[in-house]
Design a protein around this motif. Structure first.
Motif, mmCIF file in Angstrom:
data_model
loop_
_atom_site.group_PDB
_atom_site.id
_atom_site.type_symbol
_atom_site.label_atom_id
_atom_site.label_comp_id
_atom_site.label_asym_id
_atom_site.label_seq_id
_atom_site.Cartn_x
_atom_site.Cartn_y
_atom_site.Cartn_z
ATOM 1 N N ASP A 3 -43.480 31.159 13.111
ATOM 2 C CA ASP A 3 -43.625 31.061 11.568
ATOM 3 C C ASP A 3 -42.483 30.535 11.112
ATOM 4 O O ASP A 3 -41.183 30.856 11.419
ATOM 5 C CB ASP A 3 -43.559 32.755 11.330
ATOM 6 C CG ASP A 3 -43.998 32.883 9.708
ATOM 7 O OD1 ASP A 3 -43.214 32.516 8.983
ATOM 8 O OD2 ASP A 3 -45.016 33.259 9.360
ATOM 9 N N ALA A 6 -40.058 32.550 8.724
ATOM 10 C CA ALA A 6 -39.163 33.404 9.628
ATOM 11 C C ALA A 6 -38.157 32.438 10.178
ATOM 12 O O ALA A 6 -37.024 33.015 10.346
ATOM 13 C CB ALA A 6 -40.001 34.054 10.661
ATOM 14 N N SER A 9 -35.585 31.931 7.658
ATOM 15 C CA SER A 9 -34.667 33.096 7.429
ATOM 16 C C SER A 9 -33.607 33.250 8.446
ATOM 17 O O SER A 9 -32.352 33.703 8.029
ATOM 18 C CB SER A 9 -35.539 34.314 7.385
ATOM 19 O OG SER A 9 -36.418 34.539 6.397
ATOM 20 N N GLN A 35 -37.919 41.416 7.538
ATOM 21 C CA GLN A 35 -39.180 41.413 8.116
ATOM 22 C C GLN A 35 -39.286 40.163 8.717
ATOM 23 O O GLN A 35 -40.104 40.103 9.956
ATOM 24 C CB GLN A 35 -40.247 41.657 7.126
ATOM 25 C CG GLN A 35 -40.148 43.137 6.431
ATOM 26 C CD GLN A 35 -40.652 44.231 7.378
ATOM 27 O OE1 GLN A 35 -41.422 43.922 8.243
ATOM 28 N NE2 GLN A 35 -39.795 45.194 7.400
ATOM 29 N N GLN A 36 -38.998 39.041 8.136
ATOM 30 C CA GLN A 36 -38.989 37.837 9.121
ATOM 31 C C GLN A 36 -38.277 37.718 10.163
ATOM 32 O O GLN A 36 -38.922 37.078 11.541
ATOM 33 C CB GLN A 36 -38.545 36.692 7.897
ATOM 34 C CG GLN A 36 -39.172 36.433 6.862
ATOM 35 C CD GLN A 36 -40.538 35.881 6.922
ATOM 36 O OE1 GLN A 36 -41.186 35.567 7.991
ATOM 37 N NE2 GLN A 36 -41.300 35.669 5.763
ATOM 38 N N LYS A 38 -37.761 40.148 12.243
ATOM 39 C CA LYS A 38 -38.209 41.132 13.173
ATOM 40 C C LYS A 38 -39.501 40.385 13.800
ATOM 41 O O LYS A 38 -39.826 40.785 14.626
ATOM 42 C CB LYS A 38 -38.794 42.377 12.455
ATOM 43 C CG LYS A 38 -37.546 43.395 12.093
ATOM 44 C CD LYS A 38 -38.081 44.699 11.472
ATOM 45 C CE LYS A 38 -36.716 45.420 11.075
ATOM 46 N NZ LYS A 38 -37.222 46.673 10.208
ATOM 47 N N LYS A 39 -40.103 39.676 12.804
ATOM 48 C CA LYS A 39 -41.278 38.809 13.339
ATOM 49 C C LYS A 39 -40.832 37.977 14.399
ATOM 50 O O LYS A 39 -41.715 37.910 15.590
ATOM 51 C CB LYS A 39 -41.839 38.081 12.113
ATOM 52 C CG LYS A 39 -43.448 37.183 12.334
ATOM 53 C CD LYS A 39 -43.772 36.475 11.451
ATOM 54 C CE LYS A 39 -44.039 37.475 9.899
ATOM 55 N NZ LYS A 39 -44.634 36.521 8.987
ATOM 56 N N LEU A 40 -39.783 37.415 14.352
ATOM 57 C CA LEU A 40 -39.370 36.562 15.281
ATOM 58 C C LEU A 40 -38.954 37.291 16.695
ATOM 59 O O LEU A 40 -39.397 36.805 17.826
ATOM 60 C CB LEU A 40 -38.038 35.681 14.871
ATOM 61 C CG LEU A 40 -38.282 34.614 13.966
ATOM 62 C CD1 LEU A 40 -36.976 33.879 13.661
ATOM 63 C CD2 LEU A 40 -39.169 33.696 14.534
ATOM 64 N N GLU A 41 -38.352 38.447 16.550
ATOM 65 C CA GLU A 41 -38.190 39.385 17.679
ATOM 66 C C GLU A 41 -39.323 39.776 18.392
ATOM 67 O O GLU A 41 -39.176 39.954 19.598
ATOM 68 C CB GLU A 41 -37.286 40.523 17.106
ATOM 69 C CG GLU A 41 -35.867 39.959 16.689
ATOM 70 C CD GLU A 41 -35.091 41.030 16.168
ATOM 71 O OE1 GLU A 41 -33.720 41.206 16.248
ATOM 72 O OE2 GLU A 41 -35.777 42.229 15.425
ATOM 73 N N ARG A 42 -40.415 40.097 17.594
ATOM 74 C CA ARG A 42 -41.877 40.406 18.014
ATOM 75 C C ARG A 42 -42.416 39.303 18.974
ATOM 76 O O ARG A 42 -42.560 39.486 20.267
ATOM 77 C CB ARG A 42 -42.622 41.037 17.242
ATOM 78 C CG ARG A 42 -42.081 42.414 16.799
ATOM 79 C CD ARG A 42 -43.481 42.989 15.798
ATOM 80 N NE ARG A 42 -43.897 41.972 14.742
ATOM 81 C CZ ARG A 42 -43.333 42.267 13.502
ATOM 82 N NH1 ARG A 42 -42.437 43.359 13.167
ATOM 83 N NH2 ARG A 42 -43.686 41.523 12.611
ATOM 84 N N GLN A 43 -42.001 38.210 18.440
ATOM 85 C CA GLN A 43 -42.627 36.911 19.097
ATOM 86 C C GLN A 43 -41.896 36.592 20.565
ATOM 87 O O GLN A 43 -42.619 36.283 21.488
ATOM 88 C CB GLN A 43 -42.372 35.630 18.253
ATOM 89 C CG GLN A 43 -43.757 35.802 17.044
ATOM 90 C CD GLN A 43 -43.709 34.356 16.282
ATOM 91 O OE1 GLN A 43 -42.780 33.957 15.850
ATOM 92 N NE2 GLN A 43 -44.866 34.024 15.983
#
Length: 301
Positions: A3, A6, A9, A35-36, A38-43
């Protein structure tokens, strides 16, 4: 697919040292930036940040991602420029950073020209000190900037930025009409020893030039008052409580109770320039704004 919001960020957190500061730079909420991230961390299935004191730093994985991501975003900007290069009408947002006197003396008439020549371009302007504008441009917070640096106090630029000189500005000392030096054709810093000064806040480039100007004579100005508005400087001088070094660019009409006297040894001169990221060199909006800006200073036929 990663993203891009993200990624921006993450780079902002790297550059600004905290989620709150990154959110302010991106015009997001801190919650949105978190939140952005955390999105990278999940990916990536790994943490991007680690806390140090009251701030945060990037983990090694986060640092590498931000470093390569910055290159990716610059390449993407060039691709976007090519994609719209043939557009007949300029549209979309265009962000300009400018110091206050340039906003009055340059940006205001520039916006009037753009309203006529590029009505679909949505230009926004933010006032900031030239040093902060450099950071803003480098990190993608603005698309174009008007900056200045003094003749012996150059503005340091990273290699990723490009600039073009557009105007040479001078500054005069403002004195009360009845001041002992008001009738002089010019004054030097040594003539002004012992005066009380009003200047821009510490850390601004104009404040540093005033200090540097006196330092060339082995002295230091007696700075008593600090304000970012040159209108306030003029009011202080008019009431006889201080003197001030005020640029000519964007200067408001002076009260008859004031006198602007040129300064020599050295003569305070500042080079006003436009500034942009090298990756945006082919951006049609940037090229158009630059052409309109240069047209304002073109010699009359």
């Amino acid at each position: 697919m990663i993203d891009l919001a993200a990624l921006r960020s993450l780079i902002a957190v790297r550059d600004h040292g905290s989620i709150v500061s990154a959110a302010a730079a991106l015009d997001f909420t801190p919650s949105a930036v978190s939140q952005q991230i955390k999105k990278l961390e999940r990916q990536s299935h790994s943490p991007m940040l680690e806390r140090v004191g009251r701030g945060v730093i990037l983990t090694e994985r986060g640092r590498l991602l931000a470093e390569r991501g910055a290159v990716l975003l610059a390449d993407l900007e060039q691709v976007e420029n090519l994609a719209v290069g043939g557009a007949e009408e300029l549209r979309g947002a265009f962000r300009v950073a400018s110091f206050s006197t340039a906003s009055r003396g340059i940006v205001a008439p520039l916006l009037a020209r753009l309203r006529s020549t590029a009505p679909g371009l949505e230009v926004t302007v933010v006032e900031t000190d030239p040093r902060e504008a450099v950071t803003l441009i480098e990190r993608g917070g603005a698309d174009f900037a008007i900056v200045h640096d003094w003749n012996t106090l150059p503005l340091e630029l990273p290699t990723t930025l490009q600039r073009h000189p557009v105007h040479l500005d001078r500054a005069d000392v403002l004195l009360p009409r009845d001041h002992r030096l008001a009738s002089r054709d010019s004054v030097s810093p040594t003539d002004l020893l012992g005066e009380h000064w009003i200047t821009t806040p510490s850390g601004t480039i104009c404040h540093d030039w005033l200090v540097h100007m006196f330092a060339m004579h082995g002295a230091r100005p007696d700075m008593r008052y600090f304000d970012g508005s040159y209108s306030t400087h003029a009011a202080m001088v008019e009431h006889g409580v201080a003197v001030a070094l005020v640029p000519r660019l964007g200067r408001e009409s002076l009260s008859p109770r004031l006198r602007a006297v040129p300064v020599v040894d050295p003569t305070p001169q500042r080079q006003v320039s436009s500034l942009w990221r090298g990756s945006s060199r082919d951006n049609p909006a940037r090229l158009h704004v630059q052409a309109e800006l240069e047209g304002m200073f073109a010699p009359a036929p």
